[in-house]
Scaffold this active site. Structure first.
Site, PDB file in Angstrom:
ATOM      1  N   TYR A 176       0.833  -1.202   0.000  1.00 49.82           N
ATOM      2  CA  TYR A 176       0.000   0.000   0.000  1.00 49.82           C
ATOM      3  C   TYR A 176       0.871   1.258   0.000  1.00 49.82           C
ATOM      4  O   TYR A 176       0.671   2.157  -0.795  1.00 49.82           O
ATOM      5  CB  TYR A 176      -0.824   0.081   1.279  1.00 49.82           C
ATOM      6  N   CYS A 179       3.112   1.896  -3.168  1.00 47.99           N
ATOM      7  CA  CYS A 179       2.335   2.257  -4.368  1.00 47.99           C
ATOM      8  C   CYS A 179       1.680   3.622  -4.223  1.00 47.99           C
ATOM      9  O   CYS A 179       1.649   4.428  -5.170  1.00 47.99           O
ATOM     10  CB  CYS A 179       1.281   1.186  -4.657  1.00 47.99           C
ATOM     11  N   HIS A 425     -25.179   6.340 -15.760  1.00 51.37           N
ATOM     12  CA  HIS A 425     -24.586   6.396 -17.102  1.00 51.37           C
ATOM     13  C   HIS A 425     -24.085   7.819 -17.372  1.00 51.37           C
ATOM     14  O   HIS A 425     -24.805   8.768 -17.061  1.00 51.37           O
ATOM     15  CB  HIS A 425     -25.635   6.025 -18.151  1.00 51.37           C
TER      16      HIS A 425
HETATM   17  N1  LIG Z   1      -4.807   2.930   2.042  1.00 51.14           N
HETATM   18  C1  LIG Z   1      -4.653   2.174   3.109  1.00 51.14           C
HETATM   19  O1  LIG Z   1      -5.594   1.647   3.666  1.00 51.14           O
HETATM   20  C2  LIG Z   1      -3.284   1.959   3.668  1.00 51.14           C
HETATM   21  C3  LIG Z   1      -2.244   2.774   3.276  1.00 51.14           C
HETATM   22  C4  LIG Z   1      -0.993   2.557   3.813  1.00 51.14           C
HETATM   23  C5  LIG Z   1      -0.792   1.545   4.730  1.00 51.14           C
HETATM   24  N2  LIG Z   1      -1.840   0.771   5.094  1.00 51.14           N
HETATM   25  C6  LIG Z   1      -1.634  -0.349   6.042  1.00 51.14           C
HETATM   26  O2  LIG Z   1      -0.290  -0.406   6.471  1.00 51.14           O
HETATM   27  C7  LIG Z   1       0.229  -1.713   6.260  1.00 51.14           C
HETATM   28  C8  LIG Z   1       1.700  -1.623   5.968  1.00 51.14           C
HETATM   29  O3  LIG Z   1       1.914  -1.110   4.653  1.00 51.14           O
HETATM   30  P1  LIG Z   1       3.316  -1.229   3.910  1.00 51.14           P
HETATM   31  O4  LIG Z   1       3.112  -0.857   2.502  1.00 51.14           O
HETATM   32  O5  LIG Z   1       4.373  -0.557   4.706  1.00 51.14           O
HETATM   33  O6  LIG Z   1       3.694  -2.720   4.092  1.00 51.14           O
HETATM   34  P2  LIG Z   1       3.359  -4.027   3.260  1.00 51.14           P
HETATM   35  O7  LIG Z   1       3.862  -5.132   4.092  1.00 51.14           O
HETATM   36  O8  LIG Z   1       1.962  -4.038   2.796  1.00 51.14           O
HETATM   37  O9  LIG Z   1       4.270  -3.878   1.943  1.00 51.14           O
HETATM   38  C9  LIG Z   1       5.660  -3.948   1.967  1.00 51.14           C
HETATM   39  C10 LIG Z   1       6.145  -4.376   0.594  1.00 51.14           C
HETATM   40  O10 LIG Z   1       7.549  -4.275   0.544  1.00 51.14           O
HETATM   41  C11 LIG Z   1       8.083  -5.447  -0.046  1.00 51.14           C
HETATM   42  N3  LIG Z   1       9.440  -5.587   0.495  1.00 51.14           N
HETATM   43  C12 LIG Z   1       9.791  -5.817   1.783  1.00 51.14           C
HETATM   44  N4  LIG Z   1      11.126  -5.830   1.917  1.00 51.14           N
HETATM   45  C13 LIG Z   1      11.640  -5.602   0.687  1.00 51.14           C
HETATM   46  C14 LIG Z   1      12.960  -5.483   0.180  1.00 51.14           C
HETATM   47  N5  LIG Z   1      14.021  -5.611   0.978  1.00 51.14           N
HETATM   48  N6  LIG Z   1      13.130  -5.244  -1.136  1.00 51.14           N
HETATM   49  C15 LIG Z   1      12.069  -5.124  -1.967  1.00 51.14           C
HETATM   50  N7  LIG Z   1      10.783  -5.196  -1.529  1.00 51.14           N
HETATM   51  C16 LIG Z   1      10.582  -5.436  -0.225  1.00 51.14           C
HETATM   52  C17 LIG Z   1       7.120  -6.547   0.360  1.00 51.14           C
HETATM   53  O11 LIG Z   1       7.146  -7.658  -0.476  1.00 51.14           O
HETATM   54  C18 LIG Z   1       5.789  -5.813   0.246  1.00 51.14           C
HETATM   55  O12 LIG Z   1       5.305  -5.837  -1.065  1.00 51.14           O
HETATM   56  C19 LIG Z   1      -0.593  -2.291   5.125  1.00 51.14           C
HETATM   57  O13 LIG Z   1      -0.695  -3.675   5.198  1.00 51.14           O
HETATM   58  C20 LIG Z   1      -1.930  -1.626   5.282  1.00 51.14           C
HETATM   59  O14 LIG Z   1      -2.808  -2.442   6.023  1.00 51.14           O
HETATM   60  C21 LIG Z   1      -3.076   0.959   4.583  1.00 51.14           C
END
Ligand SMILES: NC(=O)c1ccc[n+]([C@@H]2O[C@H](COP(=O)([O-])OP(=O)(O)OC[C@H]3O[C@@H](n4cnc5c(N)ncnc54)[C@H](O)[C@@H]3O)[C@@H](O)[C@H]2O)c1
Ligand SMILES: Cc1cc2nc3c(=O)[nH]c(=O)nc-3n(C[C@H](O)[C@H](O)[C@H](O)COP(=O)(O)OP(=O)(O)OC[C@H]3O[C@@H](n4cnc5c(N)ncnc54)[C@H](O)[C@@H]3O)c2cc1C
Length: 434
Positions: A176, A179, A425
């Site tokens: 999350y 992105c 629509h």
């Molecule tokens: N819009 C929303 O509701 C929202 C927004 C932000 C965060 N959140 C919450 O916070 C939580 C944490 O979010 P997050 O994005 O920090 O964590 P996450 O765990 O969702 O994503 C971390 C990503 O980093 C990748 N990763 C980890 N180590 C890596 C490395 N060394 N090299 C390359 N890639 C690596 C993982 O595979 C994963 O895809 C989420 O699960 C979500 O529930 C929610």
């Protein structure tokens, strides 16, 4: 200050605030201890500042597309200074409103660091407080990868405090946070590369929806590198270098680590060993949010639930009712709507597995034709024709629509019943109602 309470809650974020206000509203004597700013992650370094930045990014994304198509004049640059000032004012106002509400509810607010020193005993600055129920609502913090130069990377707390935009950035992590930061900053004019170790981004979402989201990010100009674990961050004369492997590195102004979060459990002090945690490090809880230490409950991001604000506040309220009112079960996580604020948002409810999606469509929205860009919308329905159990949406406004979809799914409609209501629509919703 009194030392005896009906419950003591450690942490004044979404979960702790909700528990304290509801428990006090049920006539109980409650102390809430917060070591930093009221509102916790969501208000100060999460959802709220992120959404304010996203609002500007969304406007720029739409505007700049029309500019590229020759329909609008040049898109004006963002005034970051003014944006940060307005955002700061808003966050301060939210913090103040929480302070007022705690006061009105009769909650004792203690601004200090808390530690559990014995079951039912919490110590702050050498003073001992006691309560039959202690609620841990201590949330979480970002973690950086274990790699050379990790200290040179910013985390999301730092990014949301930037007062000026870099020219280029590399983001590690395609969840999350990674992105959202990528989509927002690309729209603000930053050259963004996102590197993640998985084979696609947004792995918390169904594959089809996430892939459309990923294609939309690429259409925005974000370079996405999947299946890669960067090796190091190094300083150079011009900025930073993110080393992807022996042959490849990226020269950027900023590196951002969005590689996950860990729970704040320092408050458990010497009792930590008596409180069971999952493999991910969050606390195991039962249906009453009770940990393996009797009388100690956990809600929010430090507990084994979903790390989302509505879950944190909903669980805080449920626990207050369970302890001091009438019992109700925790919200079923399958009914929690969620959205990744990319452009357009990717939203989902029902946690569909790939196999469960029985109807889906990817389409080109009218807005993309006007903007002359390649972004696409998507919807997917999971379950079966006789009982729809999940909805996935990628579309402008998907974050609003998905909450209504969650309400709809509570009634487990069949596909034909869904068709009896009609969408607007022209919109993507009419395809779903179709
Ligand atoms: N819009 C929303 O509701 C929202 C927004 C932000 C965060 N959140 C919450 O916070 C939580 C944490 O979010 P997050 O994005 O920090 O964590 P996450 O765990 O969702 O994503 C971390 C990503 O980093 C990748 N990763 C980890 N180590 C890596 C490395 N060394 N090299 C390359 N890639 C690596 C993982 O595979 C994963 O895809 C989420 O699960 C979500 O529930 C929610
Ligand atoms: C960048 C980002 C964007 C996000 N966007 C969204 C979103 O759009 N939608 C969504 O639903 N969720 C989003 N989230 C997730 C959401 O912010 C969290 O799920 C939510 O804030 C968790 O609330 P909490 O009360 O469990 O913890 P927190 O809000 O982290 O609160 C915990 C509090 O406990 C305090 N504390 C910790 N230890 C102690 C101690 N020993 N003594 C006293 N106080 C202590 C901390 O100072 C903190 O204030 C986002 C998160 C991030 C990081």
């Amino acid at each position: 200050m009194d030392t005896e309470y009906d419950a003591i809650v450690i942490g004044g974020g979404s979960a702790g605030l909700s528990f304290a206000r509801h428990a006090a509203g049920l006539g109980r004597k409650i102390a809430l201890i917060e070591r930093a700013e009221l509102g916790g992650t969501c208000v100060n370094r999460g959802c709220v500042p992120k959404k304010m930045l996203w609002t500007v990014a969304d406007a720029l994304h739409r505007g700049s597309g029309l500019t590229r198509a020759g329909l609008l004049g040049a898109t004006p640059p963002v005034d970051m200074e003014r944006l940060c000032a307005r955002r700061g004012d808003k966050l301060a106002a939210i913090r103040q409103s929480y302070r007022d509400k705690l006061g009105e509810a009769g909650v004792t607010l203690i601004e200090d660091v808390a530690e559990l020193t014995a079951p039912g005993e919490v110590t702050i600055s050498g003073r001992r407080l006691r309560a039959p129920r202690v609620v841990l609502a201590t949330g979480g913090r970002p973690v950086k990868p274990d790699m050379e130069g990790a200290h040179l990377a910013c985390d999301s707390d730092a990014v949301l405090n930037w007062t000026a935009l870099p020219r280029s950035m590399a983001i590690i992590g395609g969840g999350y946070i990674g992105c959202e930061m990528a989509a927002i900053h690309a729209a603000l004019g930053v050259r963004v590369t996102l590197v993640t170790d998985t084979d696609r981004v947004l792995t918390e979402f169904s594959e089809a929806a996430a892939k459309v989201g990923q294609a939309n990010m690429a259409a925005q100009g974000i370079r996405i590198v999947t299946g890669c674990t960067p090796e190091a961050v190094r300083e150079t004369d011009d900025g930073l270098e993110l080393v992807l492997d022996a042959d490849t590195s990226l020269a950027v102004e900023k590196v951002v680590a969005a590689t996950g979060r860990a729970p704040n459990l320092e408050a458990l002090g010497g009792l930590a060993e008596r409180v069971a945690a999952t493999d991910k490090g969050v606390l195991k809880i039962d249906e009453r949010f009770e940990t393996s230490l009797p009388g100690l409950h956990a809600v929010g991001d430090c507990a084994d639930r979903l790390p989302l604000t509505p879950v944190a506040s909903g669980d805080g309220e449920t626990l207050a009712r369970q302890l001091f009112g009438t019992h109700r079960p925790p919200v079923d996580l399958r009914h929690v709507a969620t959205t990744a604020f990319v452009l357009p948002p990717v939203a989902e409810v029902g946690q569909p597995s790939e196999a469960a999606i029985f109807e889906q469509k990817t389409l080109s929205p009218l807005s993309a034709a006007l903007r002359a860009d390649a972004s696409q919308d998507y919807y997917g329905l999971g379950g079966s024709e006789s009982a729809v159990t999940s909805v996935s949406l990628v579309a402008e406004g998907a974050h609003e629509a998905i909450a209504w979809a969650a309400q709809m799914l509570l009634h487990r409609p069949d596909r034909d019943t869904m068709r009896r209501a009609l969408g607007v629509h022209p919109s993507t919703s009419e395809e779903v109602m179709g």
